[in-house]
Motif scaffolding. Structure first.
Motif, PDB file in Angstrom:
ATOM      1  N   TYR A 147      -4.354   1.599 -19.741  1.00  0.00           N
ATOM      2  CA  TYR A 147      -3.512   2.695 -20.242  1.00  0.00           C
ATOM      3  C   TYR A 147      -3.052   2.416 -21.667  1.00  0.00           C
ATOM      4  N   LEU A 148      -2.600   1.196 -21.937  1.00  0.00           N
ATOM      5  CA  LEU A 148      -2.141   0.849 -23.278  1.00  0.00           C
ATOM      6  C   LEU A 148      -3.297   0.888 -24.280  1.00  0.00           C
ATOM      7  N   THR A 149      -4.475   0.469 -23.848  1.00  0.00           N
ATOM      8  CA  THR A 149      -5.652   0.511 -24.718  1.00  0.00           C
ATOM      9  C   THR A 149      -5.968   1.944 -25.132  1.00  0.00           C
ATOM     10  N   TRP A 150      -5.975   2.843 -24.150  1.00  0.00           N
ATOM     11  CA  TRP A 150      -6.279   4.242 -24.458  1.00  0.00           C
ATOM     12  C   TRP A 150      -5.138   4.926 -25.214  1.00  0.00           C
ATOM     13  N   THR A 151      -3.916   4.465 -25.001  1.00  0.00           N
ATOM     14  CA  THR A 151      -2.791   5.003 -25.770  1.00  0.00           C
ATOM     15  C   THR A 151      -2.992   4.722 -27.254  1.00  0.00           C
ATOM     16  N   VAL A 152      -3.361   3.490 -27.560  1.00  0.00           N
ATOM     17  CA  VAL A 152      -3.632   3.129 -28.961  1.00  0.00           C
ATOM     18  C   VAL A 152      -4.797   3.959 -29.492  1.00  0.00           C
ATOM     19  N   PHE A 153      -5.849   4.088 -28.683  1.00  0.00           N
ATOM     20  CA  PHE A 153      -7.022   4.854 -29.108  1.00  0.00           C
ATOM     21  C   PHE A 153      -6.651   6.302 -29.435  1.00  0.00           C
ATOM     22  N   TYR A 154      -5.964   6.971 -28.497  1.00  0.00           N
ATOM     23  CA  TYR A 154      -5.606   8.379 -28.716  1.00  0.00           C
ATOM     24  C   TYR A 154      -4.594   8.529 -29.846  1.00  0.00           C
ATOM     25  N   PHE A 155      -3.692   7.571 -29.973  1.00  0.00           N
ATOM     26  CA  PHE A 155      -2.694   7.620 -31.042  1.00  0.00           C
ATOM     27  C   PHE A 155      -3.386   7.595 -32.402  1.00  0.00           C
ATOM     28  N   VAL A 156      -4.347   6.702 -32.555  1.00  0.00           N
ATOM     29  CA  VAL A 156      -5.080   6.592 -33.821  1.00  0.00           C
ATOM     30  C   VAL A 156      -5.965   7.806 -34.030  1.00  0.00           C
ATOM     31  N   TRP A 157      -6.644   8.229 -32.968  1.00  0.00           N
ATOM     32  CA  TRP A 157      -7.579   9.358 -33.069  1.00  0.00           C
ATOM     33  C   TRP A 157      -6.861  10.656 -33.420  1.00  0.00           C
ATOM     34  N   VAL A 158      -5.767  10.949 -32.726  1.00  0.00           N
ATOM     35  CA  VAL A 158      -5.000  12.167 -32.999  1.00  0.00           C
ATOM     36  C   VAL A 158      -4.402  12.123 -34.401  1.00  0.00           C
ATOM     37  N   SER A 159      -3.917  10.960 -34.816  1.00  0.00           N
ATOM     38  CA  SER A 159      -3.376  10.811 -36.176  1.00  0.00           C
ATOM     39  C   SER A 159      -4.458  11.087 -37.212  1.00  0.00           C
ATOM     40  N   PHE A 160      -5.668  10.605 -36.936  1.00  0.00           N
ATOM     41  CA  PHE A 160      -6.799  10.833 -37.841  1.00  0.00           C
ATOM     42  C   PHE A 160      -7.144  12.316 -37.915  1.00  0.00           C
ATOM     43  N   LEU A 161      -7.192  12.985 -36.762  1.00  0.00           N
ATOM     44  CA  LEU A 161      -7.547  14.402 -36.732  1.00  0.00           C
ATOM     45  C   LEU A 161      -6.483  15.263 -37.401  1.00  0.00           C
ATOM     46  N   SER A 162      -5.226  14.887 -37.226  1.00  0.00           N
ATOM     47  CA  SER A 162      -4.134  15.694 -37.792  1.00  0.00           C
ATOM     48  C   SER A 162      -4.069  15.571 -39.307  1.00  0.00           C
ATOM     49  N   GLY A 163      -4.584  14.474 -39.831  1.00  0.00           N
ATOM     50  CA  GLY A 163      -4.581  14.286 -41.284  1.00  0.00           C
ATOM     51  C   GLY A 163      -3.225  13.918 -41.845  1.00  0.00           C
ATOM     52  N   VAL A 164      -2.281  13.608 -40.955  1.00  0.00           N
ATOM     53  CA  VAL A 164      -0.943  13.235 -41.420  1.00  0.00           C
ATOM     54  C   VAL A 164      -0.979  11.792 -41.925  1.00  0.00           C
ATOM     55  N   PRO A 165      -0.566  11.546 -43.148  1.00  0.00           N
ATOM     56  CA  PRO A 165      -0.615  10.182 -43.681  1.00  0.00           C
ATOM     57  C   PRO A 165       0.338   9.260 -42.930  1.00  0.00           C
ATOM     58  N   ALA A 166      -0.091   8.040 -42.744  1.00  0.00           N
ATOM     59  CA  ALA A 166       0.738   7.067 -42.031  1.00  0.00           C
ATOM     60  C   ALA A 166       1.986   6.736 -42.834  1.00  0.00           C
ATOM     61  N   SER A 167       3.078   6.524 -42.119  1.00  0.00           N
ATOM     62  CA  SER A 167       4.317   6.103 -42.789  1.00  0.00           C
ATOM     63  C   SER A 167       4.313   4.581 -42.838  1.00  0.00           C
ATOM     64  N   THR A 168       5.443   3.965 -42.797  1.00  0.00           N
ATOM     65  CA  THR A 168       5.496   2.508 -42.838  1.00  0.00           C
ATOM     66  C   THR A 168       4.921   1.930 -41.543  1.00  0.00           C
TER      67      THR A 168
END
Length: 374
Positions: free
Chosen positions: A90-111
Motif C-alpha cells: 500500500y505504501l509503495t503504491w501510495t508513493v507511486f500514485y502520489f508522484v504520478w498524479v503530481s506529474f500529470l497535474s503539472g503542479v510544481p513541487a514545493s519544498t
C-alpha cells in the motif's frame, strides 16, 4: 495443524475485484456529457447490482481471519506478516500514485519537507488515488483483530456470537443512517482530518467484517444457511431494486445537474437501505461461489486466478484504467456507451492481472513490495 482451504474464497475475491473494476469503469464512461436518460438509468441501476464489491472484500477479510486464527494468536508475528503483505505494498503504491498524479497535474513541487508532509497525509487518508481509501479502511481490522476476537470466538456459545453480530448490525445501521443524514459532521477545521474522510472510517464497515467472522467460525453451517436463504435473498433483492429503480428514474427525470452523480448516489453503500440490499447480494454471490466451486470449469479457474492476485490487481487497476478509459472515450467515441464499458473493463482487468502476475514473479523482496506475497 494446517486448515483446509476454503474453495469459495478465491472465487469470491475474483468476483469482488471484477465488480470494483466495473464500478470504476462505469464511473468514467457514464460520466460523459450528452448521454441519454435510458443509458443513465441502465448504467446506474446496474451499478447498484455490483455495489457489493467493497463490503464483500471486508466480509472475506472477516471470514479468513476468524477461520485461520481461532486458536492462540502471536500478535507480533501476525502484525509483521500483515505489514509485509498489505501495508508495505500500500505504501509503495501510495508513493507511486502520489508522484504520478503530481506529474500529470503539472503542479510544481514545493519544498521537500512540504512534499513529504503531503505524502504522509496521502498515506494516512488514502487520497493518493481514488481507490486507495479502501486500504485506509481495511488496515484497522487487521490491527484491531485481537480485540474483535474478544467479542466473538468459538469458545463462546453460538447464540452469544449471533447476538454480537446482531448488535454490530444495529450499531452499523445507526451509524450509516446518521452519516447519510449529515448528522456526523463538524465545522472545526482541526477535526477535518476525521470528518472529511468518514467514508473510509472502519467503524462504518464493522458489520460486514463481523458477519464474515461469524461465517469463518461456523463455515459449513454458514454454507448451509446460504443454500437455504438464497431464495429469500432473491425476493428481498427484487423488492430493494424496485425502489432503487424507481428512485433512479425519478431523479433522472427531475435532475437539472449531472444526472449520473445524482443517480449513482442512490446506491451509495453507506446507507441503511443499501445495507439490506448488500446483505442480500452477499448471500447470493456466496451461493454462486458455492455452485462454481462444486463444479470447477475454465471460468471458475479464471475467477480464482483473479482472486489469487486480487490484492495486487486492486492496487494497480486505477493506473491501468486511466489508459483504458481514455482509449474507450477518446478513441472509440463512435461506439455506444455499453461497448465502451465492456472494452475498457476487459482490458483493465486483463492488463492488471498480467502485470500483477509478472510483478509477483520478480525477486521476492521486489515483488512483495508491489503486490504482496501471493
Amino acid at each position: 495443524m494446517k486448515k483446509a482451504k476454503l474453495e469459495e474464497i478465491e472465487i469470491l475475491r475474483g468476483i469482488a475485484f471484477l465488480a470494483v473494476v466495473l464500478q470504476h469503469v462505469i464511473a468514467g464512461v457514464f460520466y460523459q456529457p450528452g448521454l441519454s436518460a435510458p443509458s443513465i438509468i441502465a448504467g446506474t441501476t446496474f451499478l447498484g447490482f455490483i455495489r457489493f464489491a467493497v463490503p464483500l472484500f471486508v466480509f472475506i477479510t472477516g471470514v479468513v481471519l476468524f477461520y485461520n486464527y481461532d486458536g492462540k494468536l502471536n500478535y507480533l508475528s501476525f502484525l509483521r506478516k500483515r505489514f509485509r503483505q498489505i501495508i508495505l505494498p500500500y505504501l509503495t503504491w501510495t508513493v507511486f500514485y502520489f508522484v504520478w498524479v503530481s506529474f500529470l497535474s503539472g503542479v510544481p513541487a514545493s519544498t521537500t519537507w512540504n512534499e513529504l508532509l503531503n505524502l504522509v497525509e496521502a498515506a494516512l487518508t488514502g487520497k493518493a488515488s481514488y481507490h486507495l481509501w479502501f486500504m485506509v479502511m481495511i488496515i484497522p481490522f487487521y490491527i484491531l483483530f485481537p480485540w474483535f476476537r474478544l467479542l466473538m470466538s468459538k469458545k463462546r456459545k453460538t447464540w452469544l456470537n449471533l447476538l454480537v453480530v446482531a448488535v454490530f448490525f444495529v450499531v452499523n445501521l445507526i451509524l450509516v443512517y446518521a452519516l447519510s443524514k449529515g448528522m456526523i459532521a463538524s465545522d472545526n477545521p482541526q477535526l477535518a482530518f476525521i470528518f472529511d474522510y468518514l467514508d473510509r472510517n472502519f467503524l462504518f464497515w464493522m458489520f460486514y467484517f463481523m458477519l464474515g467472522g461469524l461465517a469463518g467460525l461456523y463455515y459449513e453451517t454458514w454454507k448451509k444457511f446460504v443454500d437455504k436463504a438464497k431464495y429469500v435473498a432473491i425476493a428481498a433483492l427484487a423488492v430493494c431494486f424496485y425502489f432503487i429503480f424507481d428512485d433512479i428514474v425519478r431523479i433522472t427525470g427531475s435532475s437539472t445537474g449531472d444526472p449520473y452523480l445524482y443517480t449513482a448516489n442512490v446506491t451509495a453503500p453507506l446507507k441503511p437501505f443499501m445495507m439490506i440490499t448488500i446483505i442480500a447480494l452477499i448471500v447470493l454471490i456466496f451461493a454462486a461461489a458455492m455452485k462454481l466451486a462444486s463444479k470447477p470449469t475454465k471460468f471458475t479457474q479464471l475467477l480464482a486466478l483473479f482472486g489469487k492476485y486480487s490484492f495486487g490487481t486492486y492496487l494497480m487497476h486505477a493506473f491501468v484504467l486511466s489508459f483504458t478509459s481514455r482509449l474507450a472515450i477518446d478513441y472509440l467515441y463512435m461506439l455506444d456507451v455499453y461497448s465502451q464499458t465492456v472494452i475498457s473493463f476487459v482490458l483493465c482487468a486483463s492488463i492488471s492481472l498480467f502485470l500483477t502476475v509478472w510483478l509477483s514473479r520478480m525477486k521476492i523482496s521486489v515483488g512483495e513490495m508491489w503486490v504482496g506475497k501471493v
